[in-house]
Design a protein around this motif. Structure first.
Motif, PDB file in Angstrom:
ATOM      1  N   ILE A 100       9.428  -6.555  24.815  1.00 35.79           N
ATOM      2  CA  ILE A 100       9.830  -8.000  24.717  1.00 35.79           C
ATOM      3  C   ILE A 100      10.724  -8.163  23.374  1.00 35.79           C
ATOM      4  O   ILE A 100      10.096  -8.127  22.452  1.00 35.79           O
ATOM      5  CB  ILE A 100       8.646  -9.099  24.985  1.00 35.79           C
ATOM      6  N   PRO A 101      12.248  -8.277  23.595  1.00 38.30           N
ATOM      7  CA  PRO A 101      13.081  -8.201  22.510  1.00 38.30           C
ATOM      8  C   PRO A 101      13.039  -9.727  21.957  1.00 38.30           C
ATOM      9  O   PRO A 101      12.335 -10.673  22.013  1.00 38.30           O
ATOM     10  CB  PRO A 101      14.549  -8.158  23.621  1.00 38.30           C
ATOM     11  N   ALA A 102      13.587  -9.530  20.650  1.00 36.55           N
ATOM     12  CA  ALA A 102      13.275 -10.522  19.529  1.00 36.55           C
ATOM     13  C   ALA A 102      14.053 -11.634  20.196  1.00 36.55           C
ATOM     14  O   ALA A 102      13.726 -12.933  19.888  1.00 36.55           O
ATOM     15  CB  ALA A 102      14.029  -9.962  18.254  1.00 36.55           C
ATOM     16  N   ASN A 103      15.152 -11.688  20.800  1.00 33.17           N
ATOM     17  CA  ASN A 103      16.049 -12.790  21.391  1.00 33.17           C
ATOM     18  C   ASN A 103      15.633 -13.186  22.785  1.00 33.17           C
ATOM     19  O   ASN A 103      16.468 -13.867  23.431  1.00 33.17           O
ATOM     20  CB  ASN A 103      17.486 -12.422  21.144  1.00 33.17           C
ATOM     21  N   PHE A 104      14.314 -12.934  23.160  1.00 29.16           N
ATOM     22  CA  PHE A 104      14.081 -13.080  24.420  1.00 29.16           C
ATOM     23  C   PHE A 104      14.225 -14.569  24.944  1.00 29.16           C
ATOM     24  O   PHE A 104      14.401 -14.956  26.044  1.00 29.16           O
ATOM     25  CB  PHE A 104      12.580 -12.679  24.926  1.00 29.16           C
ATOM     26  N   SER A 105      13.526 -15.417  24.184  1.00 29.42           N
ATOM     27  CA  SER A 105      13.400 -16.771  24.573  1.00 29.42           C
ATOM     28  C   SER A 105      14.630 -17.444  24.644  1.00 29.42           C
ATOM     29  O   SER A 105      14.890 -18.354  25.558  1.00 29.42           O
ATOM     30  CB  SER A 105      12.753 -17.430  23.203  1.00 29.42           C
ATOM     31  N   ALA A 106      15.604 -17.399  23.767  1.00 29.60           N
ATOM     32  CA  ALA A 106      16.943 -17.900  23.966  1.00 29.60           C
ATOM     33  C   ALA A 106      17.586 -17.351  25.221  1.00 29.60           C
ATOM     34  O   ALA A 106      18.363 -17.989  25.903  1.00 29.60           O
ATOM     35  CB  ALA A 106      17.814 -17.633  22.793  1.00 29.60           C
ATOM     36  N   ASP A 107      17.468 -15.912  25.472  1.00 31.51           N
ATOM     37  CA  ASP A 107      18.153 -15.481  26.609  1.00 31.51           C
ATOM     38  C   ASP A 107      17.599 -16.004  27.829  1.00 31.51           C
ATOM     39  O   ASP A 107      18.232 -16.043  28.777  1.00 31.51           O
ATOM     40  CB  ASP A 107      17.916 -13.907  26.441  1.00 31.51           C
ATOM     41  N   GLN A 112      19.309 -15.482  31.191  1.00 32.58           N
ATOM     42  CA  GLN A 112      19.638 -13.975  31.026  1.00 32.58           C
ATOM     43  C   GLN A 112      18.336 -13.311  30.297  1.00 32.58           C
ATOM     44  O   GLN A 112      18.547 -12.174  29.772  1.00 32.58           O
ATOM     45  CB  GLN A 112      20.803 -14.029  30.278  1.00 32.58           C
ATOM     46  N   GLY A 113      17.222 -13.673  30.480  1.00 30.71           N
ATOM     47  CA  GLY A 113      16.165 -13.057  29.911  1.00 30.71           C
ATOM     48  C   GLY A 113      15.932 -11.482  30.542  1.00 30.71           C
ATOM     49  O   GLY A 113      16.089 -11.297  31.777  1.00 30.71           O
ATOM     50  N   LYS A 114      15.720 -10.470  29.549  1.00 32.66           N
ATOM     51  CA  LYS A 114      15.573  -9.053  30.123  1.00 32.66           C
ATOM     52  C   LYS A 114      14.519  -8.569  29.537  1.00 32.66           C
ATOM     53  O   LYS A 114      14.099  -8.697  28.201  1.00 32.66           O
ATOM     54  CB  LYS A 114      16.861  -8.443  29.823  1.00 32.66           C
TER      55      LYS A 114
END
Length: 363
Positions: A100-107, A112-114
């Motif tokens: 789960i990447p650090a910028n997941f929430s914003a994406d 654009q979540g990945k």
């Protein structure tokens, strides 16, 4: 017709006929019983598969991690870094990693979540297929959970396979070096056992035993050298030639000592015993179904068999990643213990009395 019937009866007076018929009936039955009981319900044991989660997304990531845990019936573990998780994956301590990447929430809010899912090429094919399908299912479920049925309901799943190689021949090499070696040694020992009985007319049991050990040593060194060298002409494995050769010698040594031990214990029936070990070794090799998904009684059988350790070790040597120390240790223990049992059995046995030639009767 009478001559044919006489020949038919003659067959059943010979031991090879009885052994051959035993093979014909027992071997398919043994495969059926072992595989049907070992693989039975394997897909119902998904909870035995280990999935690691690396959360770099803070509180939002923690909520996603919990949702993943609730949706899929796997055995989960959390790791602090992707590097630690990938090390576990390479060493067979995990079957898949979810990052789960650090910028997941914003994406995710932007649609654009990945999530990135990591699999290992050295893992069992069945497990990778199941986990790959689960990755897409997890992403789809999270998309609907985050956005409902809106047009933004899209969350990508990026599947990365570690240690992947495109040459299909590479997939076969661990089976050739790890399993076919056992078949070759088993066949060799059948013939050497016959030769030993023939030599028993002129030589003592210890002379024959140590002569066989010299033959075995030569086979372990030079057959492994030849096979490993030939294999490297067609593929480029991750491990060095020395590592491949050294491990292959261990596979040879364990296979030789195990099959030799069965002849020492069971005599002529050893061929059937050695063949009977084949379904166990194929099933527990871990290249089709991971041992964790087998019936509980079979999960650790492979630790005591040469081909099972050989195949798993060669998968890591060929594809890269992970230590083979546990497999090498198992092979060494198999060789030492089986060799010791063979010596003890030979020391305990009494040499067979040789017939004394009687003088021809005088007329």
């Amino acid at each position: 017709m009478n001559a044919v019937i006489a020949a038919f009866r003659g067959f059943f007076k010979l031991l090879p006929t009885k052994v051959g018929l035993t093979f014909a009936f027992v071997l398919p039955l043994l495969f059926s019983v072992v595989w049907m009981t070992g693989y039975n319900g394997a897909t119902e044991r998904l909870g035995q598969l280990k999935v690691g989660i690396v959360n770099e997304g803070g509180e939002a990531g923690a909520a996603i991690e919990q949702e993943i845990r609730n949706r899929m019936p796997y055995d989960y573990a959390s790791y602090s870094s992707l590097q630690e998780a990938q090390k576990k994956l390479n060493n067979g301590k995990a079957d898949m990693i979810v990052s789960i990447p650090a910028n997941f929430s914003a994406d995710a809010q932007a649609g654009q979540g990945k999530l990135t899912f990591y699999l290992n090429k050295t893992s069992a094919e069945t497990a990778n297929g199941i986990l790959s399908a689960s990755a897409a299912q997890i992403s789809s479920s999270l998309s609907q959970s985050q956005h409902g049925d809106s047009s933004q309901a899209h969350m990508a799943s990026n599947i990365v396979t570690l240690n992947d190689r495109s040459n299909f021949a590479t997939n076969m090499l661990p089976m050739i070096l790890g399993f076919i070696t056992y078949i070759a040694v088993m066949t060799m020992n059948i013939q050497l056992n016959i030769a030993s009985m023939m030599l028993g007319r002129w030589h003592g049991k210890w002379q024959i035993f140590w002569a066989r050990q010299l033959i075995y040593a030569g086979v372990a060194v030079f057959a492994s050298l030849l096979t490993t060298g030939i294999a490297r002409l067609f593929i480029d494995p991750a491990a060095s030639f020395g590592a491949m050769w050294g491990f292959h010698m261990l596979v040879y040594a364990a296979s030789i000592c195990l099959t030799q031990m069965t002849f020492a214990l069971f005599g002529g029936l050893a061929a059937l015993v050695n063949t009977g070990l084949i379904p166990f070794q194929l099933m527990t090799a871990g290249n089709i179904v991971p041992a964790a998904m087998l019936a509980p009684a079979y999960r650790h059988v492979g630790d005591f068999l040469p081909a099972s350790n050989g195949v798993q070790g060669f998968f890591r040597l060929v594809y890269g990643g992970g230590s083979i120390s546990s497999f090498a240790l198992h092979l060494a223990l198999i060789a030492v213990i089986a060799w010791g049992i063979a010596i003890a059995r030979l020391a305990w046995s009494k040499p067979k009395a040789q017939p004394v030639a009687q003088p021809a009767p005088s007329h």
